[in-house]
Motif scaffolding. Structure first.
Motif, PDB file in Angstrom:
ATOM      1  N   ASP A  24      -2.310  -1.997   6.082  1.00 15.63           N
ATOM      2  CA  ASP A  24      -2.291  -0.831   5.197  1.00 15.63           C
ATOM      3  C   ASP A  24      -0.890  -0.599   4.679  1.00 15.63           C
ATOM      4  O   ASP A  24      -0.688  -0.333   3.493  1.00 15.63           O
ATOM      5  CB  ASP A  24      -2.750   0.416   5.963  1.00 15.63           C
ATOM      6  N   PHE A  97      -3.092  -6.149  -6.529  1.00 11.64           N
ATOM      7  CA  PHE A  97      -4.458  -6.545  -6.219  1.00 11.64           C
ATOM      8  C   PHE A  97      -4.576  -7.857  -5.456  1.00 11.64           C
ATOM      9  O   PHE A  97      -5.666  -8.259  -5.095  1.00 11.64           O
ATOM     10  CB  PHE A  97      -5.275  -6.653  -7.508  1.00 11.64           C
ATOM     11  N   VAL A  98      -3.440  -8.554  -5.259  1.00  8.38           N
ATOM     12  CA  VAL A  98      -3.592  -9.845  -4.591  1.00  8.38           C
ATOM     13  C   VAL A  98      -3.122  -9.748  -3.149  1.00  8.38           C
ATOM     14  O   VAL A  98      -2.067  -9.179  -2.907  1.00  8.38           O
ATOM     15  CB  VAL A  98      -2.804 -10.926  -5.340  1.00  8.38           C
TER      16      VAL A  98
ATOM     17  N   GLN B   4     -11.483   3.601   5.577  1.00 13.22           N
ATOM     18  CA  GLN B   4     -11.917   3.142   4.251  1.00 13.22           C
ATOM     19  C   GLN B   4     -10.768   2.463   3.514  1.00 13.22           C
ATOM     20  O   GLN B   4     -10.931   1.437   2.870  1.00 13.22           O
ATOM     21  CB  GLN B   4     -12.412   4.329   3.438  1.00 13.22           C
ATOM     22  N   LEU B   5      -9.587   3.122   3.638  1.00 13.95           N
ATOM     23  CA  LEU B   5      -8.403   2.594   2.945  1.00 13.95           C
ATOM     24  C   LEU B   5      -8.100   1.181   3.419  1.00 13.95           C
ATOM     25  O   LEU B   5      -7.834   0.281   2.628  1.00 13.95           O
ATOM     26  CB  LEU B   5      -7.222   3.515   3.210  1.00 13.95           C
ATOM     27  N   SER B   6      -8.191   1.011   4.726  1.00 17.27           N
ATOM     28  CA  SER B   6      -7.862  -0.321   5.260  1.00 17.27           C
ATOM     29  C   SER B   6      -8.898  -1.336   4.796  1.00 17.27           C
ATOM     30  O   SER B   6      -8.562  -2.470   4.450  1.00 17.27           O
ATOM     31  CB  SER B   6      -7.777  -0.272   6.787  1.00 17.27           C
ATOM     32  N   LEU B   8     -10.479  -1.191   2.035  1.00 18.63           N
ATOM     33  CA  LEU B   8     -10.192  -1.446   0.627  1.00 18.63           C
ATOM     34  C   LEU B   8      -9.006  -2.387   0.479  1.00 18.63           C
ATOM     35  O   LEU B   8      -9.021  -3.304  -0.344  1.00 18.63           O
ATOM     36  CB  LEU B   8      -9.879  -0.133  -0.067  1.00 18.63           C
ATOM     37  N   ALA B   9      -7.983  -2.134   1.333  1.00 16.63           N
ATOM     38  CA  ALA B   9      -6.797  -2.986   1.253  1.00 16.63           C
ATOM     39  C   ALA B   9      -7.166  -4.416   1.628  1.00 16.63           C
ATOM     40  O   ALA B   9      -6.747  -5.368   0.971  1.00 16.63           O
ATOM     41  CB  ALA B   9      -5.701  -2.451   2.167  1.00 16.63           C
ATOM     42  N   GLU B  11     -10.087  -5.720   1.332  1.00 13.60           N
ATOM     43  CA  GLU B  11     -10.875  -6.226   0.213  1.00 13.60           C
ATOM     44  C   GLU B  11      -9.946  -6.698  -0.904  1.00 13.60           C
ATOM     45  O   GLU B  11     -10.107  -7.759  -1.470  1.00 13.60           O
ATOM     46  CB  GLU B  11     -11.758  -5.099  -0.316  1.00 13.60           C
ATOM     47  N   GLY B  12      -8.929  -5.807  -1.160  1.00 11.22           N
ATOM     48  CA  GLY B  12      -7.997  -6.125  -2.238  1.00 11.22           C
ATOM     49  C   GLY B  12      -7.250  -7.408  -1.969  1.00 11.22           C
ATOM     50  O   GLY B  12      -7.135  -8.249  -2.849  1.00 11.22           O
ATOM     51  N   SER B  13      -6.800  -7.576  -0.764  1.00  9.41           N
ATOM     52  CA  SER B  13      -5.981  -8.758  -0.498  1.00  9.41           C
ATOM     53  C   SER B  13      -6.832 -10.020  -0.465  1.00  9.41           C
ATOM     54  O   SER B  13      -6.343 -11.100  -0.774  1.00  9.41           O
ATOM     55  CB  SER B  13      -5.226  -8.585   0.825  1.00  9.41           C
ATOM     56  N   SER B  15      -9.506 -10.299  -2.308  1.00  6.49           N
ATOM     57  CA  SER B  15     -10.255 -10.407  -3.558  1.00  6.49           C
ATOM     58  C   SER B  15      -9.639 -11.467  -4.460  1.00  6.49           C
ATOM     59  O   SER B  15      -8.543 -11.971  -4.227  1.00  6.49           O
ATOM     60  CB  SER B  15     -10.278  -9.078  -4.281  1.00  6.49           C
ATOM     61  N   ILE B  16     -10.380 -11.788  -5.506  1.00  6.98           N
ATOM     62  CA  ILE B  16      -9.947 -12.863  -6.396  1.00  6.98           C
ATOM     63  C   ILE B  16      -8.763 -12.391  -7.224  1.00  6.98           C
ATOM     64  O   ILE B  16      -8.725 -11.264  -7.716  1.00  6.98           O
ATOM     65  CB  ILE B  16     -11.129 -13.264  -7.293  1.00  6.98           C
ATOM     66  N   ASN B  17      -7.795 -13.255  -7.396  1.00  8.66           N
ATOM     67  CA  ASN B  17      -6.628 -12.959  -8.210  1.00  8.66           C
ATOM     68  C   ASN B  17      -7.035 -12.946  -9.685  1.00  8.66           C
ATOM     69  O   ASN B  17      -7.510 -13.953 -10.212  1.00  8.66           O
ATOM     70  CB  ASN B  17      -5.585 -14.050  -7.949  1.00  8.66           C
ATOM     71  N   PRO B  18      -6.866 -11.808 -10.362  1.00 11.66           N
ATOM     72  CA  PRO B  18      -7.338 -11.741 -11.746  1.00 11.66           C
ATOM     73  C   PRO B  18      -6.504 -12.565 -12.718  1.00 11.66           C
ATOM     74  O   PRO B  18      -6.930 -12.805 -13.836  1.00 11.66           O
ATOM     75  CB  PRO B  18      -7.260 -10.248 -12.066  1.00 11.66           C
ATOM     76  N   VAL B  19      -5.292 -12.980 -12.301  1.00 10.23           N
ATOM     77  CA  VAL B  19      -4.433 -13.706 -13.230  1.00 10.23           C
ATOM     78  C   VAL B  19      -4.764 -15.193 -13.247  1.00 10.23           C
ATOM     79  O   VAL B  19      -4.539 -15.885 -14.238  1.00 10.23           O
ATOM     80  CB  VAL B  19      -2.949 -13.468 -12.862  1.00 10.23           C
ATOM     81  N   ASP B  22     -10.116 -18.553 -12.040  1.00  8.71           N
ATOM     82  CA  ASP B  22     -10.741 -19.164 -10.879  1.00  8.71           C
ATOM     83  C   ASP B  22     -12.209 -19.491 -11.124  1.00  8.71           C
ATOM     84  O   ASP B  22     -12.801 -20.257 -10.380  1.00  8.71           O
ATOM     85  CB  ASP B  22     -10.621 -18.227  -9.675  1.00  8.71           C
TER      86      ASP B  22
ATOM     87  N   ALA C  13      -9.856   5.764  -2.551  1.00  7.72           N
ATOM     88  CA  ALA C  13     -10.646   5.511  -1.356  1.00  7.72           C
ATOM     89  C   ALA C  13     -11.753   6.526  -1.160  1.00  7.72           C
ATOM     90  O   ALA C  13     -12.530   6.420  -0.239  1.00  7.72           O
ATOM     91  CB  ALA C  13      -9.737   5.501  -0.125  1.00  7.72           C
ATOM     92  N   ASP C  27     -11.638  -6.046  -9.261  1.00  5.68           N
ATOM     93  CA  ASP C  27     -12.672  -7.081  -9.383  1.00  5.68           C
ATOM     94  C   ASP C  27     -14.018  -6.474  -9.769  1.00  5.68           C
ATOM     95  O   ASP C  27     -14.909  -7.191 -10.202  1.00  5.68           O
ATOM     96  CB  ASP C  27     -12.775  -7.952  -8.123  1.00  5.68           C
ATOM     97  N   ARG C 133     -10.241 -12.082 -19.136  1.00  6.89           N
ATOM     98  CA  ARG C 133     -10.268 -13.097 -18.083  1.00  6.89           C
ATOM     99  C   ARG C 133      -9.345 -14.212 -18.529  1.00  6.89           C
ATOM    100  O   ARG C 133      -9.190 -14.466 -19.719  1.00  6.89           O
ATOM    101  CB  ARG C 133     -11.701 -13.626 -17.860  1.00  6.89           C
ATOM    102  N   MET C 134      -8.735 -14.888 -17.568  1.00  3.54           N
ATOM    103  CA  MET C 134      -7.695 -15.836 -17.928  1.00  3.54           C
ATOM    104  C   MET C 134      -8.248 -17.102 -18.589  1.00  3.54           C
ATOM    105  O   MET C 134      -7.517 -17.846 -19.238  1.00  3.54           O
ATOM    106  CB  MET C 134      -6.897 -16.205 -16.674  1.00  3.54           C
ATOM    107  N   PHE C 199      -4.018 -12.355 -22.561  1.00  4.37           N
ATOM    108  CA  PHE C 199      -4.755 -11.916 -21.373  1.00  4.37           C
ATOM    109  C   PHE C 199      -4.285 -10.537 -20.911  1.00  4.37           C
ATOM    110  O   PHE C 199      -5.086  -9.630 -20.704  1.00  4.37           O
ATOM    111  CB  PHE C 199      -4.554 -12.958 -20.274  1.00  4.37           C
TER     112      PHE C 199
END
Lengths: 98, 180, 270
Positions: A24, A97-98, B4-6, B8-9, B11-13, B15-19, B22, C13, C27, C133-134, C199
């Motif tokens: 966190d 987000f990564v 929940q926050l954890s 989400l975090a 999930e975030g880490s 999750s797929i990199n939007p840049v 993929d 949250a 996402d 999207r990229m 993008f």
């Protein structure tokens, strides 16, 4: 950046007392870093685009017959300048987000 | 909430990199669609429009040239017309001048003829007049002499020779007529 | 400080918090479930469908316009010729010059593919720019990259690389500095910045619109927060108009930059 680490350390300490895990704390510091990264990245391009467009307007006002060419060049310049801000935005996305 | 926050975090880490691109499907279909669009544009969609545009450009060009030649032709025609007009005008003024000269000549001829005629008539009339006056004068002179002789013979109570005194009377009459 | 930092996170949250603000994670707003072929190379989802529409619409429009095209254009033919003239006069002519007519089909395809893909950002019921999207920006940037290198090699031979990496008029000693910079900026950063520009612009616009939409929807309630609706709804409308413009501008800039790169490869001397 050391201030950021310090803040993260404080948050991590606080997290220990309130049950905030290391993950966190990493998320929180990443979010704050992301915001800072984008904010800093927006300064330069903001000044640059303002200056660029101002000069372009001046050029167009002085020589309205060359307005089309100036406008095209202006868009090109904006595109190049704006790239920096957009890279900042990408860094924001990556941090957040990564 | 912190749980929940954890989550989400986490999930975030994870999750797929939007840049990073993929999704293989998006890459594949994007490439397919773009190259399809490019090929269709290159060989199917744009050629008719490009052809019609080239045709239109050629049409406009040829129309412009036609207008150019037409305008030069019009200019030529106008110049010809002006030249003809100037020529006709010159001809007309020449004819007019000629006619005027002819009329002038004829008039002066006629005037001269009439004047000579008149002069001749006047001369004739003058001659006639002189002749008649001379005749009348002669007649009158004779009468006067006769009368004078008759009166004188009456005065002297003797017949006078009219022939002897006629010269004197005629001389007198001539002198008085000349004075008049 | 802690409260400040965690406040947005707590907003985020508050899922299932009953009417509270909940911003979706990223996402949820850019990744779409597969319609078929999930996980394979032919996976088809909303993004690919938008790409397909972005291909079909210009093709159909140009086909209709080109079918029995007349010398004096009317209606659709007129519109499409205006679009063609726009790309020719605003993109090709200033960047490449008169010999750029050969690249018109590619630039027209690029322009329409990007523009229509972007327009779905503001088209109701779609509300997703394909270029957020990229994948599509990357493909287009690689096409532009391959194109300008190919054009440079075709017209100037291998001398293209020499003039690109060792620009004339620079002192010899400076090549130690200039050549790596040129290599980086011309052959690596150019395609990268092309792709990222498109993008990131579209993703940022998408996030903006999502943010204000979420604000509008969640604040449309009886809570005290509804007062913010007076600000957020006009902002949503304004940003929709702004993104409508950005959709066009990004397509224009992408094709213009591609044309500039091609023009630079054609005449590398200056």
């Amino acid at each position: 950046m050391s201030a950021l680490h310090h803040a993260a350390a404080i948050i991590a300490q606080a997290g220990d007392t309130t049950g905030l895990s290391a993950a966190d704390a990493k998320g929180v510091s990443a979010a704050s870093g992301a915001g800072m990264a984008y904010g800093l990245a927006a300064i330069g391009p903001g000044i640059g685009i303002g200056y660029l467009v101002g000069q372009a307007v001046q050029a167009m006002a002085r020589q309205p017959e060359s307005a089309g060419q100036v406008q095209t060049t202006m868009f090109l310049g904006i595109a190049f300048t704006e790239a920096l801000a957009l890279i900042g935005f990408v860094v924001f996305i990556l941090l957040k987000f990564v | 909430m912190l749980a929940q926050l954890s989550v989400l975090a986490a999930e975030g880490s994870s999750s797929i990199n939007p840049v990073v691109p993929d999704n293989k499907g998006e890459l594949f279909w994007g490439a397919v669609f773009f190259f399809l669009l490019w090929i269709l544009m290159r060989y199917v969609c744009l050629p008719p429009l490009m052809r019609i545009r080239a045709q239109r450009d050629a049409q406009v060009q040829s129309d412009l040239e036609a207008a150019e030649t037409a305008s030069t032709q019009a200019e030529q025609v106008r110049r010809d017309y002006d030249a003809t007009l100037a020529e006709a005008r010159g001809e007309a003024s020449r004819v007019l001048e000629e006619a005027r000269a002819t009329a002038e000549q004829r008039r002066s001829q006629q005037v001269a003829a009439v004047e000579t005629e008149l002069a001749a008539e006047r001369q004739d009339a003058m001659a006639e007049l002189d002749r008649q006056r001379a005749a009348a004068l002669g007649e009158l002179t004779g009468d006067v002499a006769e009368l004078a002789v008759a009166a004188a013979s009456k005065v002297v109570q003797a017949p006078l020779d009219p022939a002897a005194h006629r010269g004197t009377v005629d001389d007198y009459v001539n002198r008085s007529g000349g004075q008049r | 400080m802690l409260a400040l930092l965690t406040a947005p996170m707590s907003l985020l949250a508050a899922e299932g918090g009953g009417g509270g603000l909940q911003f979706p994670p990223i996402d949820h707003i850019v990744i779409w479930p597969a319609w078929f072929g999930a996980g394979t190379f032919y996976e088809f989802n909303k993004i690919t469908a938008i790409s397909g529409i972005a291909m079909l619409v210009p093709v159909i429009l140009f086909l209709l316009a080109g079918r029995n095209a007349k010398l004096v254009p009317t209606g659709l033919q007129n519109t499409m010729e205006v679009a063609l003239d726009f790309v020719e006069d605003q993109v090709v002519a200033p960047a490449i010059g008169p010999e750029g007519k050969r690249y018109l089909p590619m630039l027209v395809s690029m322009f329409f593919f990007i523009w229509i893909g972007n327009l779905f950002e503001v088209i109701p019921s779609a509300h997703m720019p394909a270029n957020a999207r990229m994948a599509n920006p990357l493909i287009l940037a690689l096409v532009a990259w391959a194109m300008f290198i190919g054009v440079g090699v075709k017209h100037n031979g291998l001398g293209y690389f020499r003039s690109a990496l060792f620009p004339p008029g620079v002192p010899k000693a400076l090549y130690i500095l200039v050549t790596p910079i040129e290599l980086l900026s011309t052959f690596i950063i150019r395609p990268f910045s092309l792709a990222v520009r498109l993008f990131a612009n579209m993703l940022a616009g998408h996030i903006l619109l999502v943010t204000f939409s979420v604000l509008c929807i969640t604040l449309f309630s009886a809570s005290i927060m509804a007062a913010v609706l007076l600000l957020s709804f006009p902002m949503l409308v304004a940003f929709t108009g702004f993104e409508f413009m950005v959709a066009f501008l990004q397509a224009f800039i992408f094709s213009l930059l591609t044309a500039v790169y091609i023009g630079g490869a054609l005449h590398p001397a200056h």
